[in-house]
Design a protein around this motif. Structure first.
Motif, mmCIF file in Angstrom:
data_model
loop_
_atom_site.group_PDB
_atom_site.id
_atom_site.type_symbol
_atom_site.label_atom_id
_atom_site.label_comp_id
_atom_site.label_asym_id
_atom_site.label_seq_id
_atom_site.Cartn_x
_atom_site.Cartn_y
_atom_site.Cartn_z
ATOM 1 N N SER A 1 0.850 -1.187 0.000
ATOM 2 C CA SER A 1 0.000 0.000 0.000
ATOM 3 C C SER A 1 0.883 1.233 0.000
ATOM 4 O O SER A 1 2.009 1.212 0.504
ATOM 5 N N LEU A 2 0.343 2.317 -0.548
ATOM 6 C CA LEU A 2 1.051 3.602 -0.514
ATOM 7 C C LEU A 2 0.716 4.277 0.809
ATOM 8 O O LEU A 2 -0.461 4.395 1.173
ATOM 9 N N VAL A 3 1.737 4.705 1.516
ATOM 10 C CA VAL A 3 1.528 5.323 2.834
ATOM 11 C C VAL A 3 2.407 6.568 2.958
ATOM 12 O O VAL A 3 3.265 6.833 2.112
ATOM 13 N N LEU A 4 2.174 7.295 4.042
ATOM 14 C CA LEU A 4 3.020 8.443 4.375
ATOM 15 C C LEU A 4 4.118 7.998 5.332
ATOM 16 O O LEU A 4 3.895 7.111 6.154
ATOM 17 N N LEU B 1 6.118 2.875 0.404
ATOM 18 C CA LEU B 1 5.353 1.626 0.461
ATOM 19 C C LEU B 1 5.495 0.991 1.833
ATOM 20 O O LEU B 1 6.539 1.096 2.474
ATOM 21 N N ASP B 2 4.434 0.289 2.249
ATOM 22 C CA ASP B 2 4.490 -0.373 3.557
ATOM 23 C C ASP B 2 5.140 -1.751 3.476
ATOM 24 O O ASP B 2 5.432 -2.353 4.510
ATOM 25 N N ARG B 3 5.361 -2.268 2.286
ATOM 26 C CA ARG B 3 6.073 -3.538 2.113
ATOM 27 C C ARG B 3 6.573 -3.603 0.670
ATOM 28 O O ARG B 3 6.138 -2.809 -0.173
ATOM 29 N N PRO B 4 7.485 -4.505 0.376
ATOM 30 C CA PRO B 4 8.056 -4.527 -0.977
ATOM 31 C C PRO B 4 7.002 -4.764 -2.061
ATOM 32 O O PRO B 4 6.010 -5.457 -1.840
ATOM 33 N N GLY B 5 7.249 -4.210 -3.209
ATOM 34 C CA GLY B 5 6.342 -4.338 -4.347
ATOM 35 C C GLY B 5 6.367 -3.065 -5.166
ATOM 36 O O GLY B 5 7.328 -2.288 -5.095
ATOM 37 N N LYS B 6 5.321 -2.873 -5.938
ATOM 38 C CA LYS B 6 5.220 -1.682 -6.775
ATOM 39 C C LYS B 6 3.846 -1.053 -6.580
ATOM 40 O O LYS B 6 2.844 -1.771 -6.482
ATOM 41 N N VAL B 7 3.812 0.256 -6.567
ATOM 42 C CA VAL B 7 2.545 0.988 -6.518
ATOM 43 C C VAL B 7 2.576 2.050 -7.605
ATOM 44 O O VAL B 7 3.594 2.731 -7.796
ATOM 45 N N ARG C 1 5.299 5.559 -10.755
ATOM 46 C CA ARG C 1 5.356 4.287 -10.051
ATOM 47 C C ARG C 1 6.533 4.302 -9.079
ATOM 48 O O ARG C 1 7.577 4.887 -9.372
ATOM 49 N N THR C 2 6.346 3.650 -7.921
ATOM 50 C CA THR C 2 7.431 3.590 -6.935
ATOM 51 C C THR C 2 7.567 2.189 -6.367
ATOM 52 O O THR C 2 6.574 1.445 -6.286
ATOM 53 N N THR C 3 8.788 1.856 -5.982
ATOM 54 C CA THR C 3 9.062 0.577 -5.320
ATOM 55 C C THR C 3 9.726 0.798 -3.961
ATOM 56 O O THR C 3 10.171 -0.151 -3.336
ATOM 57 N N LEU C 4 9.803 2.036 -3.522
ATOM 58 C CA LEU C 4 10.587 2.349 -2.322
ATOM 59 C C LEU C 4 9.769 2.130 -1.048
ATOM 60 O O LEU C 4 8.751 2.785 -0.830
ATOM 61 N N VAL C 5 10.274 1.210 -0.224
ATOM 62 C CA VAL C 5 9.633 0.923 1.063
ATOM 63 C C VAL C 5 10.117 1.950 2.089
ATOM 64 O O VAL C 5 11.291 2.324 2.104
ATOM 65 N N CYS C 6 9.206 2.376 2.943
ATOM 66 C CA CYS C 6 9.510 3.424 3.928
ATOM 67 C C CYS C 6 10.697 3.052 4.821
ATOM 68 O O CYS C 6 10.806 1.924 5.294
ATOM 69 N N ALA D 1 12.135 5.637 7.714
ATOM 70 C CA ALA D 1 12.133 7.020 8.192
ATOM 71 C C ALA D 1 13.533 7.503 8.557
ATOM 72 O O ALA D 1 13.878 8.666 8.344
ATOM 73 N N LYS D 2 14.346 6.622 9.106
ATOM 74 C CA LYS D 2 15.658 7.040 9.597
ATOM 75 C C LYS D 2 16.538 7.577 8.469
ATOM 76 O O LYS D 2 17.266 8.555 8.640
ATOM 77 N N THR D 3 16.468 6.933 7.322
ATOM 78 C CA THR D 3 17.319 7.364 6.203
ATOM 79 C C THR D 3 16.587 8.280 5.234
ATOM 80 O O THR D 3 17.216 8.897 4.383
ATOM 81 N N GLY D 4 15.266 8.345 5.351
ATOM 82 C CA GLY D 4 14.494 9.142 4.409
ATOM 83 C C GLY D 4 14.145 8.383 3.142
ATOM 84 O O GLY D 4 13.669 8.983 2.169
ATOM 85 N N ARG D 5 14.385 7.061 3.122
ATOM 86 C CA ARG D 5 14.036 6.298 1.922
ATOM 87 C C ARG D 5 12.542 6.406 1.671
ATOM 88 O O ARG D 5 11.714 5.978 2.476
ATOM 89 N N SER D 6 12.196 6.998 0.557
ATOM 90 C CA SER D 6 10.800 7.259 0.187
ATOM 91 C C SER D 6 10.836 7.867 -1.212
ATOM 92 O O SER D 6 11.910 8.026 -1.801
ATOM 93 N N SER D 7 9.674 8.187 -1.723
ATOM 94 C CA SER D 7 9.591 8.902 -3.000
ATOM 95 C C SER D 7 9.096 10.313 -2.745
ATOM 96 O O SER D 7 8.271 10.532 -1.852
ATOM 97 N N GLU D 8 9.595 11.250 -3.541
ATOM 98 C CA GLU D 8 9.083 12.616 -3.471
ATOM 99 C C GLU D 8 8.007 12.771 -4.533
ATOM 100 O O GLU D 8 8.245 12.488 -5.715
#
Lengths: 428, 196
Positions: free
Chosen positions: B36-39, B68-74, B124-129, B131-138
């Protein structure tokens, strides 16, 4: 002997089973968020069989009306002992707590005292009844059910969670998991970090006081009576009395640094109802010296706003009051506000945050109104020590940046400004 | 009783479980559910006021992190303003790896298109959250307003889908496109649009 042992075992089982005495089994069996739970250690090792009692303090209205020298009682919320892993859990129904011990929204100022046979440690926090979720709604209709959450805003900006208190009688440290002192900041806004957590988390330890035994005995007596379970108990004043003490009004509370330049100045607005969580001083020598003893969350009763802020500290003024005990420790506790956004502005050396940066257009603004501000470890000067201060940017507190010139705007979270607890604007 | 679920469960429980599953999944039948796509953790409501004088002039803004809350694509299907006024519309949107993750600047706000701002039309994004490193999509938004006055939005609603799921995500970002040289005016205040 065997029959007596059996009788004792059955009686204990019945008491625990009926909820008359909260034992370690409660920690495992309860699915509700209790008013008090956590871990007691001694020099980092679990402390099994430690006594833990929880008491509630009168609310701000009662405290304000209390005549100096007059007596008052705390409310005993529960007593238990820690399990083999040092864990404990105590719960009480919000309905069982009289109104004079409840603040805005039913909040309760809780004090935990954990003790081994010779020493004790004290930790205060403010807990609020949490709305029942569908998953526990059936239980929540029970007269003994209750769910609680910390009144202080969680560090990560998430919804308030139940208290989970870490107490170490050997190291003399105490902290709640949702307000980790490792993330607190010093006067300059620099985080303590995990290595300095114990330094920020130092709280009062002292010889074991009569208050622990008085509270335990009160519940043991109650357990021998018929009636409802897990009720809060008024402590008998003659056994454990408190007296209203001296007011210490107008104490400065440093709760925020605004890091901004003249082309992107800051403004702060505090509305009625904004919460500030401030430290409590604990003393065993008549306030000749004090140690930190946890926090109490106080709501503002008025509002204020200030703009045009450039690299400055931000302050309120707070009224504290002494509470004198004949069976435990004396405490200097925050009660209400003397002045908001007081005229104590002083220069705060600019912090250049680098975790996430953006460029803001001239003429633009940025406002955050629901983030958790950092906890300033020595935010409030209450006399012989300074204790912590923290305000969330709740719905009633806004931090706004106004960019009259093109600016670089940065935060302390790599995820972005919306996830940052500290922000700065600078030329660029 | 209902059989065939691996365990015995009561009919009401089965109905509730089935209803719950139907709310979050579109039912492809594969074992592992898609993401799922999350904040990111710790996201809180913020607001921005931006000066934009002319109607229909594009303005791009970013620093909205999603993951993303788990691996995959959204894949993001749409981004829409909530309760828009003044003809505020999202005319384009795109994703890119959060530059903050690699210690580079995110997009703040600038006049012009998302393409001008360096976005490449990826949705489309594949980046799982993390927070510590900021891994996410802008998430970058290209917005405009059609009216002469201010354009506003209380938040933005993202519609997304993954392999077997779809849903919507509200971004708590209030926006005022201010008809004037500065948004620092009472008429352009974002506070009234924000929650609480």
């Amino acid at each position: 002997m065997k029959s007596m042992a059996t009788l004792v075992a059955l009686t204990c089982a019945a008491m625990v089973g009926s909820g008359l005495v909260a034992g370690p089994a409660d920690a495992a069996s309860t699915s509700l968020a209790p008013i008090a739970q956590g871990l007691v250690q001694e020099n980092g090792m679990p402390l099994s069989g430690a006594d833990v009692v929880a008491v509630a303090w009168p609310n701000a209205r009662v405290t304000t009306a209390g005549v100096e020298g007059a007596s008052f009682s705390l409310l005993a919320l529960g007593a238990t002992t820690t399990a083999a892993d040092g864990s404990f859990s105590l719960n009480v129904s919000p309905a069982a707590i009289p109104s004079e011990y409840k603040g805005r929204g039913g909040r309760v100022d809780v004090e935990l005292i954990a003790a081994n046979p010779t020493r004790e440690i004290r930790f205060n926090y403010t807990s609020a009844p949490a709305p029942a979720s569908p998953a526990v709604s059936a239980s929540a209709t029970s007269p003994t059910a209750g769910r609680w959450a910390m009144a202080a805003t969680p560090q990560d900006g998430s919804a308030p969670s139940a208290a989970y208190v870490h107490l170490d009688l050997g190291e003399g440290t105490g902290w709640d998991a949702s307000n980790d002192p490792a993330k607190w900041v010093d006067k300059a806004g620099h985080p303590f970090g995990v290595a300095r957590r114990a330094e920020a988390a130092q709280i009062a330890t002292s010889s074991r006081s009569a208050q622990v035994d008085v509270t335990r005995n009160a519940f043991a007596t109650k357990a021998g009576q018929t009636g409802s379970s897990r009720e809060a108990l008024s402590l008998v004043p003659s056994l454990c009395a408190y007296q209203w003490g001296t007011w210490h009004n107008n104490r400065p509370e440093h709760f925020l640094n605004v890091y901004a330049w003249s082309g992107g100045m800051g403004s702060v607005t505090e509305d009625t109802g904004v919460d500030h969580t401030m430290g409590i001083g604990v003393s065993t020598n008549g306030f000749a010296s004090m140690s930190a003893g946890g926090t109490s969350t106080v709501s503002l009763s008025s509002s204020g706003s200030q703009g045009g802020i450039v690299d400055s500290t931000v302050w309120n003024r707070i009224n504290y009051r002494d509470h004198i005990s004949n069976c435990g420790a004396d405490e200097r506790r925050p009660v209400d506000y003397y002045d908001m956004l007081s005229n104590d502005w002083s220069y705060a050396p600019h912090n250049n945050f680098t975790s996430s940066c953006v460029t803001k257009l001239a003429g633009s603004t940025f406002t955050t109104s629901s983030a958790k501000n950092s906890t300033y470890s020595t935010g409030v000067d209450i006399g012989s020590i300074s204790v912590s201060a923290q305000s969330g940017y709740t719905a009633g507190m806004h931090l706004k940046f106004t960019f009259s010139s093109r600016s670089t705007f940065c935060g302390n979270s790599a995820s972005g400004p919306a996830q940052s607890s500290q922000l700065d604007s600078r030329a660029g | 009783m209902v059989r065939g679920w691996g365990v015995r469960i009561g009919l009401p429980t089965a109905v509730v479980a089935a209803m719950g599953l139907s709310l979050v999944a579109c039912g492809s039948g594969n074992d592992a559910p898609g993401p799922s796509l999350v904040l990111p953790e710790g996201t809180r409501p913020v607001g921005s006021g931006l000066p934009i004088s002319a109607p229909n002039a594009p303005l791009s803004l970013g620093s909205i992190a999603v993951c993303l809350d788990r691996p995959g694509k959204v894949t993001i299907d749409s981004v829409r303003p909530k309760d828009p006024t003044g003809g505020l519309t999202v005319t384009d949107f795109a994703l890119r790896p959060n530059p903050g993750w690699h210690h580079h600047n995110m997009l703040g706000d600038q006049k012009g298109t998302l393409s001008d701002a360096g976005f490449r039309g990826v949705r489309r994004t594949t980046l799982v959250c993390e927070a510590k490193t900021g891994r996410s999509s802008e998430l970058g938004l290209q917005v405009t307003k059609t009216g002469q006055g201010n354009g506003t939005s209380r938040s933005f609603t993202i519609r997304w889908h993954s392999r077997d799921r779809s849903g919507s995500l509200t971004v708590p970002f209030a926006l005022v496109l201010c008809a004037g040289p500065t948004a620092d005016t009472p008429a352009c205040a974002v506070g009234p649009l924000m929650p609480g």
